[in-house]
Motif scaffolding. Structure first.
Motif, PDB file in Angstrom:
ATOM      1  N   VAL A  69       0.847  -1.194   0.000  1.00 36.85           N
ATOM      2  CA  VAL A  69       0.000   0.000   0.000  1.00 36.85           C
ATOM      3  C   VAL A  69       0.882   1.243   0.000  1.00 36.85           C
ATOM      4  O   VAL A  69       1.804   1.345   0.795  1.00 36.85           O
ATOM      5  CB  VAL A  69      -0.923   0.036   1.239  1.00 36.85           C
ATOM      6  N   GLY A  70       0.580   2.185  -0.850  1.00 37.68           N
ATOM      7  CA  GLY A  70       1.280   3.469  -0.830  1.00 37.68           C
ATOM      8  C   GLY A  70       2.498   3.469  -1.723  1.00 37.68           C
ATOM      9  O   GLY A  70       2.819   2.456  -2.308  1.00 37.68           O
ATOM     10  N   HIS A 104      -1.851   7.338  -0.775  1.00 41.15           N
ATOM     11  CA  HIS A 104      -2.958   6.624  -0.139  1.00 41.15           C
ATOM     12  C   HIS A 104      -4.292   7.118  -0.682  1.00 41.15           C
ATOM     13  O   HIS A 104      -4.359   8.093  -1.416  1.00 41.15           O
ATOM     14  CB  HIS A 104      -2.915   6.818   1.371  1.00 41.15           C
ATOM     15  N   PRO A 144       2.087  10.631   2.470  1.00 39.49           N
ATOM     16  CA  PRO A 144       2.495   9.378   1.853  1.00 39.49           C
ATOM     17  C   PRO A 144       3.423   8.517   2.714  1.00 39.49           C
ATOM     18  O   PRO A 144       4.233   9.013   3.485  1.00 39.49           O
ATOM     19  CB  PRO A 144       3.236   9.851   0.599  1.00 39.49           C
ATOM     20  N   HIS A 156       4.787   3.953   2.742  1.00 41.31           N
ATOM     21  CA  HIS A 156       4.590   2.634   2.133  1.00 41.31           C
ATOM     22  C   HIS A 156       4.436   1.556   3.200  1.00 41.31           C
ATOM     23  O   HIS A 156       5.236   1.481   4.122  1.00 41.31           O
ATOM     24  CB  HIS A 156       5.776   2.300   1.223  1.00 41.31           C
ATOM     25  N   ASN A 182      -4.435   2.029  12.536  1.00 44.00           N
ATOM     26  CA  ASN A 182      -3.641   3.176  12.085  1.00 44.00           C
ATOM     27  C   ASN A 182      -4.205   4.479  12.668  1.00 44.00           C
ATOM     28  O   ASN A 182      -3.464   5.306  13.205  1.00 44.00           O
ATOM     29  CB  ASN A 182      -3.658   3.206  10.549  1.00 44.00           C
TER      30      ASN A 182
END
Lengths: 504, 250
Positions: free
Chosen positions: A154-155, A158, A164, A166, A492
């Protein structure tokens, strides 16, 4: 061990480098491990180029003793890694390897942190071409092989309006076996900009070190300069900074609770908190014209006064906002469907939190009482109602925020009532030469730690910033183990860490 | 359930009346700067040299400010000298880089899109947001546009999750070296015709990080910009006004 070689100091001290003993590495290592075993934790750890090699500085916080220990030694371009014995140093040692090409031999996870070229003319640890800018995310990711195991990447960009980064998940079905986080996309090269300073642009760069923690970073920066200049901040300015810091905490904590509610599909609290967050930002704007506190905190004091009409206005607005905030927040914590999603999700044990060196909300949610407002006030202690929870899950991180919101309301009211009269800005003279000063400020995510070192001319020769996110991203990676990948957004949000605060 | 309804009643209806009604901004808010008239050469000189971001310059004996570089500092040395003052006018958006530079003349606000683009996007504009080194202040105040106070959706504007669904890109941050290729890839993935919006001092010209080794001084040299939104960060009403102006709704 020879304890006389350890410098112990309290927040606000200015330490002369000439009086600072240089330990040999073995002594440095043993002292450091002994301090950690004796309730110390790493607040900052960094290198600085010296004539023959590199100076390593370790600053360890002893929260309940309300003091810090400073250790110093000199190494060449290789030294035996400390991380195997002190895991909370893992990112600090990787950072030093990346910045100066100093190899921590035996580091179990030696990968780039921010993907930039070495700051000095040194061989690249990862043998990348020094003529080319490193490619972000170009490293060996941890990989799990086997039947039914798959990888999710992911990333950096996003899906939402966010910074940003990863994320690389190793999954078996829905279950996450491992999450590795690779950042550095936001790296603006902040620390090298400070060298030779303070420059006129420096304070503005500090305001944007992590834009949602403007008050936290500018306060930490100002305190470093004040300590180096030997100026005590005026008590009125000290209180205005404390009020602004709590307004920043309120806006962000309320935003976070709203976002967590939104992530589990509980829209009433998500909507109410989205609006309330803006109302708290507007209070900061009443104070200094900027919703993020730009322009308020300046070395030597504050640039805007909290005059009597404004005090009245803030108190009146808070009196309206507080019950609305309680209503919005309690609604969510009173809802069984929300609690079912929050409780037990993304759990981190107290031991893991301690080993990783977590700080701030994330640490307090695991039962670790770490709050610089309580332990390390630079002047009078104005805060004595810290909050902890013990479960270490999403609920605990939400609950710590919820209780801190209520504590912040009380604190702001109290600070306004007791606001000292007098000046709010003192001029700073030249900074002390060849000195080191440390500053800690409990931002809304956790402690913001700044260290400034001056050269013989009183200019900054090294400036080190540790945003709470630098410690805490490892905590997020840890809680994902064994979770469903669909719970990542919720976990998150419950941490809500800064990308640019980490990347600098 | 009853609690929820009770709370809903207490929280009330909060969607703002903008743009029918002008917003009320704090007294200390710093909006559109105004250059003082009849400045002498030494006064201009002091002001120009005092700005850490080179936002001020002297053109034909007159002082000019560049809103693409100004970060609206509270401690602006030119304000202390009386050469500049900040008004409370939150409307700051411009269509051309040159329009951001002005002196004692009238500041030219952004134009609406041309007829073809308005036909395409006027009633539905989907934007992909990319933060390329933004400090999360710009990002946070763009997110705010989605809250019920501003309620961006009622104007047909929405931030979307994929560049493939987008009509344009809205960039924040000075474009770090490490985000450059991801930014360009995202732009390339948006179907034509597409819009580019630079939001905040960083995206326009690097902001406080201008000329730092790791940044690209904004998107000016990387992408064709259609709309500039000055500010550090831009106030949500500044951004909303900018988007509505672009769509000819103001």
């Amino acid at each position: 061990m020879n304890r006389s070689k350890l410098i112990r100091f309290t927040h606000g001290a200015c330490i002369s480098l000439k009086e600072l003993p240089c330990l040999d590495f073995t002594e440095f290592r043993e002292s450091l491990l002994e301090e950690i075993a004796g309730d110390g934790r790493v607040a900052s750890f960094f290198a600085m180029p010296a004539d023959d090699g590199f100076d390593l500085y370790a600053i360890l916080a002893h929260d309940w003793r309300e003091e810090f220990a400073l250790l110093h030694c000199r190494v060449g371009d290789v030294y035996p890694a400390l991380t195997p014995d002190c895991p909370q140093l893992h990112l600090f040692e990787r950072e030093i390897a990346e910045q100066y090409g100093v190899l921590p031999e035996g580091h179990p996870w030696l990968k780039p942190v921010r993907f930039h070229n070495s700051w000095v003319d040194a061989a690249d640890i990862w043998r990348r071409d020094p003529q080319q800018h490193p490619i972000p995310g170009d490293m060996d990711f941890y990989r799990v092989e086997g039947a039914g195991v798959h990888e999710v990447a992911v990333g950096p960009v996003h899906a939402g309006v966010i910074e940003p980064g990863h994320f690389r998940f190793q999954c078996h079905g829905e279950e996450v076996l491992s999450l590795e986080i690779s950042l550095g996309f936001q790296h603006r090269g902040l620390e090298p900009q400070l060298i030779g300073g303070p420059h006129p642009a420096s304070i503005h760069q500090m305001e944007a070190a992590a834009g949602d923690t403007t008050i936290g970073h500018t306060t930490a920066y100002s305190q470093v300069l004040e300590s180096l200049a030997g100026v005590e901040v005026a008590s009125r300015a000290y209180s205005v900074r404390a009020i602004a810091l709590e307004l920043e905490r309120l806006a962000n904590h309320i935003g976070d609770i709203g976002a967590m509610a939104g992530d589990v599909g509980y829209l009433p609290t998500a909507s109410f908190c989205g609006r309330l967050r803006g109302d708290y930002l507007n209070l900061t704007a009443e104070l200094c014209g900027s919703r993020f506190g730009r322009g308020l905190v300046r070395p030597g004091g504050v640039a805007f006064d909290l005059d009597l009409p404004l005090q009245e206005k803030l108190l009146q607005r808070l009196a309206v906002l507080e019950p609305e905030t309680r209503g919005a927040v309690e609604l969510c914590f009173d809802s069984p469907s929300v609690l079912a999603r929050f409780e037990g999700t993304g759990r981190l044990s107290t031991d893991d939190a301690e080993t990783l060196g977590l700080v701030g909300v994330a640490a307090r949610a695991c039962g670790l009482m770490r709050d610089a407002r309580l332990h390390h006030p630079v002047a009078e202690r104005e805060f004595d109602t810290p909050v902890i929870d013990t479960d270490g899950d999403v609920f605990a991180r939400g609950n710590v925020r919820r209780q801190e919101i209520y504590a912040s309301h009380d604190l702001i009211r109290d600070l306004i009532k007791r606001l000292p009269e007098g000046e709010d800005q003192r001029s700073l003279g030249p900074l002390a030469a060849d000195s080191l000063a440390l500053s800690v400020c409990e931002g809304w995510r956790g402690e913001v730690v700044h260290v400034g070192i001056t050269d013989g001319a009183g200019k900054l020769a090294r400036y080190k910033i540790v945003d709470p996110s630098f410690h805490n991203w490892s905590g997020l990676a840890m809680v994902l183990r064994g979770q469903q990948i669909s719970d990542f957004p919720l976990c998150n949000k419950s941490f809500n860490l800064s990308y640019c605060g980490f990347d600098l | 359930m009853l609690n929820m309804i009770r709370e809903r009643l207490r929280q009330g209806h909060r969607t703002g009346k903008f743009p029918r009604q002008e917003p009320s901004l704090p007294e200390r808010f710093r909006g559109l700067p105004e250059v003082a008239a009849n400045l002498t050469h030494p006064q201009i000189n002091v002001a120009v040299n005092g700005c850490p971001f080179n936002a001020l310059s002297e053109i034909n004996g007159k002082m000019q400010i560049d809103l693409g570089r100004c970060i609206f500092c509270a401690d602006c040395p030119a304000v202390a000298e009386g050469a500049l003052s900040f008004s409370r006018d939150y409307r700051l958006a411009a269509s051309h880089r040159d329009d951001l530079r002005y002196g004692d003349d009238i500041y030219r606000l952004a134009d609406k899109l041309n007829e073809r683009m308005l036909k395409l996007f006027g009633r539905s504009l989907k934007l992909r947001q990319v933060s390329a080194g933004g400090c999360n202040a710009c990002e946070a105040d763009l997110n705010v546009l989605g809250t019920l106070v501003y309620d961006l959706g009622r104007f047909g504007i929405q931030f979307v999750a994929s560049p493939r669904h987008a009509d344009g890109i809205l960039v924040t941050g000075p474009v770090t070296e490490n985000m450059k290729s991801a930014l360009l890839d995202t732009y390339a993935a948006i179907p034509e015709p597409k819009l580019v919006i630079a939001s905040g001092a960083c995206a326009i010209g690097g902001g406080p990080f201008r000329d730092c080794a790791e940044v690209n001084n904004g998107i000016g040299e990387l992408l064709p910009v259609d709309l500039y939104i000055p500010g550090c960060p831009p106030h949500p009403f500044t951004a909303l006004d900018a988007l509505l102006r672009l769509l000819g709704k103001r």
